[in-house]
Design an enzyme around this catalytic site. Structure first.
Site, short mmCIF file in Angstrom:
data_model
loop_
_atom_site.label_atom_id
_atom_site.label_comp_id
_atom_site.label_asym_id
_atom_site.label_seq_id
_atom_site.Cartn_x
_atom_site.Cartn_y
_atom_site.Cartn_z
N GLY A 1 -91.88 67.80 5.52
CA GLY A 1 -92.33 66.93 4.44
C GLY A 1 -91.30 65.99 3.87
N PHE A 2 -90.64 66.43 2.86
CA PHE A 2 -89.78 65.54 2.11
C PHE A 2 -88.34 65.76 2.53
CE2 PHE A 2 -93.64 66.19 -0.01
CZ PHE A 2 -93.94 64.99 -0.60
N GLY A 3 -87.79 64.77 3.16
CA GLY A 3 -86.43 64.92 3.67
C GLY A 3 -85.43 64.94 2.53
N PRO A 4 -84.22 65.37 2.82
CA PRO A 4 -83.20 65.46 1.78
C PRO A 4 -82.84 64.08 1.22
CG PRO A 4 -82.45 66.42 3.86
CD PRO A 4 -83.78 65.82 4.12
N ASP B 1 -103.09 63.84 3.03
CA ASP B 1 -102.04 63.59 4.01
C ASP B 1 -102.43 64.15 5.37
OD1 ASP B 1 -99.69 62.50 4.87
OD2 ASP B 1 -98.43 64.17 4.22
#
Ligand SMILES: *[C@@H]1O[C@H](CO)[C@@H](O)[C@H](O)[C@H]1NC(C)=O
Ligand SMILES: *[C@@H]1O[C@H](CO)[C@@H](O)[C@H](O)[C@H]1NC(C)=O
Ligand SMILES: *[C@@H]1O[C@H](CO)[C@@H](O)[C@H](O)[C@H]1NC(C)=O
Ligand SMILES: *[C@@H]1O[C@H](CO)[C@@H](O)[C@H](O)[C@H]1NC(C)=O
Ligand SMILES: *[C@@H]1O[C@H](CO)[C@@H](O)[C@H](O)[C@H]1NC(C)=O
Ligand SMILES: *[C@@H]1O[C@H](CO)[C@@H](O)[C@H](O)[C@H]1NC(C)=O
Ligand SMILES: *[C@@H]1O[C@H](CO)[C@@H](O)[C@H](O)[C@H]1NC(C)=O
Ligand SMILES: *[C@@H]1O[C@H](CO)[C@@H](O)[C@H](O)[C@H]1NC(C)=O
Ligand SMILES: *[C@@H]1O[C@H](CO)[C@@H](O)[C@H](O)[C@H]1NC(C)=O
Ligand SMILES: *[C@@H]1O[C@H](CO)[C@@H](O)[C@H](O)[C@H]1NC(C)=O
Length: 811
Positions: free
Chosen positions: A492-495, A618
């Site tokens: 999902g949400f990358g660093p 999503d």
């Protein structure tokens, strides 16, 4: 006569039949007429035909009714037990006004059961497949002196009343054929048990129960996940004179039946015109938990858990010494949610009692082990009490209600669960047998009692549920301290964004007391998500139970950790298959179509069937995970949004999603509704067909994306060309075309034009329906899409990475 295309097809047959059946070209047979082998009756709408046939390799002749389609599919057999050895049988109406089948020497081989009061009897084959005997003068009325629908073979057709006529004692049930060559009654029966509340049972050789649907609870059979389906609307008629189940005819052009096959599977089949085959829509029993009493007495079967047999409430074993120190003297009631009610073996029913009265009655009677509402409608009414062992309970989530059951536990258990464990010592001496049974029953749950059950955070309103909590230490040990060797993805949400960071790690044979591979999703501590938000997400996911949604196994909130444990999907995500040239061809057309249907069912559940309306927001190929059998499961509800009651559309200033799958109204205006998910589904569908990504699609002749490409081909009548070439051999052209058609309908520019998920599912599932013409897809003219594509640089696109999950306010 109008020159209908069908006519040219039927014409040769009509000539052929009229030659053979010079006396009976029509659909009826009157007194004095007969049909012999080779002659047939054909229903007025050309749907069914009655005549003599030989099944499989057999040479015996039987009188039967079959669908007048290719392959001819027999739905009813008259002389099941008494075959004719030669082709010299005749069907006629006897002097005492019954239909009779005679052999060459005029002996009666089979006879209908008629009252003998008809003055001018006529036998007629109706277009529903029903052979009826009635008065000639009343050809239009529904009064039959006999009908084949009252004596079904292995097939249930629309309009049949399955069950009991209490006035005459007539029971209608299905029985399987002995073999493909022998239509005589085989090993399996499917019949309505009317003890207490009606429920269907599948019996093996007349006595052993193999499967049951669970009792009727006012809305549906409490454990039958198969009906209603897009092609049938079931009804249960339940009054003093009749108890029967029936379903309405499907929409025109759809040919569908339910058949009990010789291996004991009840299947709904839908006829596919183009391929001239029957497709199985569902089969029951469907999973291990459907097998009768799979988990023995007092066991609780959960298909998403490993091992699937649990004791109620998912309790884990308690030490053996504690067995005999429990205080059994009074009861405490444990509410268990979403169940198929236990079998009605030793029970008591009052349909007019409230739940409170039921509770009081159960507590008063020391042999009562559980109680529940007998009717879930209108908040629940009626009292059903069980005595003795509870048999065949499984986790089950109804269409739009939850069936709950209250199970009695000893008082000391209440302490153990609710507060500090004040152990009470009581030695039980001389237990009476009935109490002994009860103790044994409860003890089995106690052994399996979960070690810890903490968490007020686990309640939301009156919706209560349970989910195992794991120690952080257990998870750390099982994952080898979150070792990167086990990493299966970084989700999902990358660093790089400020959002939550998710690390997914695969565990093999963890120490989680389950022999199950799980995927662990650890949210970083600075995810910005508070405990409450996290719990909301967990509650949301835990409430969703569907074969096509990834199941949550447990979670951990210790030491500010936010860890979710999911079932592990060994085949990874769909994008790794379809967008990978080497792996792409391993997904044949049939597998792809099954995947499409699976996703459609999962999404239908999210949109309509679950208690909450959920918009996934999503949907994309990388969020479709494949289990060991390549069954698709929708995952990642990180962006999901629950819609309350009559809310139809919402607006957000934080557009979060994945480029290429977002609908125009959402991307440009932040408006989202179920129709935005439909758009995503359409994109996904076209991607599955073409093995190409919408985003990053590139064509030498134009600058459109995959949707635009599909649309251009569609307008030129060449839509089939978007199919991945490697599928040409395995593809069924009509199915592919239907999928492309549905895909284009889903990605239409205006949300109102896009079909709802239920329509999508039925359009995909049956060839019968005529589909509307699609309009231009979203993004066809917007050049700005190109900009979005380049700015987002192929990465997930979000204007604000905060996750928004909103729970409906407690009502
Ligand atoms: C019904 O009766 C009428 C007149 O008696 C006759 O003409 C007709 O053929 C009969 N119909 C059938 C189906 O036997
Ligand atoms: C009876 O049927 C057999 C074939 O099944 C046929 O050979 C025979 O001629 C028939 N007999 C009569 C009297 O029609
Ligand atoms: C007709 O049926 C009777 C009774 O089942 C039997 O005894 C007789 O042999 C049969 N006749 C023929 C020609 O099959
Ligand atoms: C006819 O009906 C009676 C009761 O109504 C039943 O006992 C009998 O078995 C039936 N016979 C057939 C051939 O179905
Ligand atoms: C039971 O239901 C059937 C079908 O709706 C109806 O025809 C019949 O009259 C009902 N009987 C009673 C006693 O209500
Ligand atoms: C029953 O249906 C199942 C599933 O389609 C199939 O595998 C099985 O062979 C069928 N059994 C028979 C005897 O046709
Ligand atoms: C068992 O529980 C009952 C009801 O909670 C209580 O009154 C009784 O004192 C308990 N017995 C013992 C031995 O603790
Ligand atoms: C059901 O209960 C209500 C009130 O509790 C009562 O008025 C009614 O008569 C009862 N009906 C039956 C059939 O017992
Ligand atoms: C409990 O209820 C059952 C069924 O109503 C009854 O047969 C039994 O006598 C009751 N036992 C007691 C102790 O009330
Ligand atoms: C499928 O075939 C049946 C029987 O020939 C026909 O009634 C039906 O209209 C057909 N449906 C379609 C969509 O062609």
């Amino acid at each position: 006569m109008k020159s209908h295309p069908l006519f040219t097809f039927l014409y040769p047959f009509m000539v052929f039949l009229s030659v053979l059946s010079s006396s009976n070209a029509g659909d009826s047979l009157s007194s004095g007429q007969s049909i012999s082998d080779g002659e047939t009756l054909v229903s007025s709408g050309q749907s069914f035909e009655l005549g003599f046939f030989s099944p499989g390799n057999s040479r015996n002749r039987f009188l039967g009714i079959w669908y007048k389609i290719t392959p001819e599919t027999v739905v009813w057999v008259a002389n099941r037990n008494n075959p004719l050895a030669d082709s010299n049988g005749t069907l006629t109406i006897s002097n005492d006004e019954a239909l009779v089948l005679l052999n060459q020497s005029k002996s009666v081989i089979w006879s209908s059961n008629s009252s003998g009061t008809l003055r001018n009897p006529v036998a007629q084959l109706l277009d529903s497949g029903n052979l009826v005997l009635r008065e000639n003068s009343s050809l239009s009325s529904d009064e039959y002196s006999w009908q084949s629908f009252d004596y079904p073979s292995d097939t249930l057709l629309a309009g049949m009343n399955m069950g009991w006529n209490l006035a005459t004692g007539l029971e209608r049930y299905l029985s399987s054929w002995k073999s493909a060559d022998d239509p005589s009654p085989g090993d399996y029966m499917f019949r309505l048990n009317r003890q207490g509340l009606p429920q269907w049972e599948m019996l093996l050789t007349d006595s052993v129960i193999k499967y049951r649907t669970g009792p009727w609870n006012g809305v549906q059979f409490s454990g039958a996940s198969v009906e209603p389906s897009p092609v049938s609307k079931p009804t249960l008629i339940y009054n003093a004179s009749e108890i029967y189940f029936t379903y309405e005819p499907p929409s025109k052009g759809v040919i569908t039946r339910v058949t009990l096959n010789q291996s004991g599977l009840l299947q709904r089949l839908v006829y596919m015109n183009r391929s001239a085959t029957w497709d199985i829509m569902y089969s029951t029993p469907n999973d291990l938990c459907d097998n009768y009493a799979k988990c023995g007495s007092n066991g609780f079967c959960r298909i998403n858990k490993a091992p699937i047999c649990n004791c109620l409430q998912g309790y884990t074993p308690k030490s053996l010494e504690e067995w005999d120190v429990l205080n059994w003297s009074s009861g405490w009631l444990l509410e268990t949610f979403r169940v198929k009610l236990p079998d009605l073996i030793d029970f008591w029913l009052d349909k007019n009692m409230s739940l409170d009265e039921c509770k009081a009655e159960c507590l008063r009677n020391c042999s009562c082990v559980a109680y529940a509402n007998s009717d879930v409608r209108g908040g629940g009414i009626g009292c059903l009490m069980w005595f003795g062992d509870l048999i065949d309970i499984r986790e089950f989530h109804g269409v739009d209600y939850d069936q709950n059951i209250f199970i009695r536990l000893p008082a000391s258990e209440l302490d153990a669960i609710q507060g500090p464990n004040k152990k009470k010592r009581l030695i039980i001496i001389g237990i009476p047998p009935i109490l002994g049974l009860f103790i044994l029953a409860v003890a089995i749950w106690i052994i399996c009692r979960r070690r810890r059950l903490k968490g007020r955070g686990w309640r939301s309103g009156k919706d209560n549920f349970d989910l195992p909590l794991y120690d952080f230490a257990t998870i750390a040990a099982a994952t080898d301290n979150f070792s990167s060797r086990n990493m299966i993805g970084q989700g999902g949400f990358g660093p790089s964004t400020r959002g939550k960071e998710i690390i997914e790690i695969m565990i093999t044979q963890g120490n989680l007391s389950v022999d199950q591979e799980v995927a662990v999703k650890r949210l970083s501590k600075n995810s910005g998500q508070g405990l409450e938000e996290f719990m909301n997400e967990v509650i949301l996911i835990a409430k969703l139970q569907h074969r096509n949604l990834v199941g949550l196994v447990g979670c951990c909130t210790e030491r500010e950790e936010r860890i979710l444990i999911y079932e592990y999907m060994p085949n990874g995500s769909l994008d790794h298959f379809i967008f990978d040239q080497d792996k792409s061809f391993s997904l044949t057309w049939k597998i792809r179509f099954d995947i499409v249907m699976g996703i459609a069912r999962g999404l239908l559940y999210l949109h309509q069937d679950s208690k909450l309306q959920i918009i996934h927001r999503d949907l994309k190929a990388s969020n479709i995970l494949l289990d060991a059998n390549l069954n698709p499961k929708i995952s990642d509800f990180g962006l999901a949004r629950i819609f309350t009651g009559d809310e139809k559309e919402a607006k957000t200033s934080r557009v979060v999603g994945t480029c290429g799958y977002m609908s125009p109204e959402y991307l440009f205006n932040g408006n989202f509704s179920v129709k935005s998910d439909i758009f995503g589904f359409g994109v996904l569908l076209l991607e599955i067909i073409s093995s190409k990504m919408n985003r990053g699609f590139c064509h030498p002749n134009h600058h459109h994306n995959l949707l635009g490409h599909a649309w251009l081909l569609w307008t030129q009548g060449r839509a089939f060309e978007i199919l991945d070439e490697s599928l040409y051999d395995s593809a069924i052209k009509s199915q592919v075309e239907r999928c492309i058609h549905v895909g284009l309908l889903c990605v239409q520019k205006f949300p109102a034009d896009r079909p709802a998920m239920s329509t999508v599912a039925s359009m995909l599932g049956s060839e019968g329906t005529v589909l509307p013409q699609p309009k231009q897809p979203g993004f066809f003219t917007e050049t700005s899409l190109e900009n979005y594509n380049s700015t987002s640089n192929g990465e997930d696109y979000h204007t604000n990475s905060a996750v928004s999950i909103t729970m409906p306010a407690g009502r």
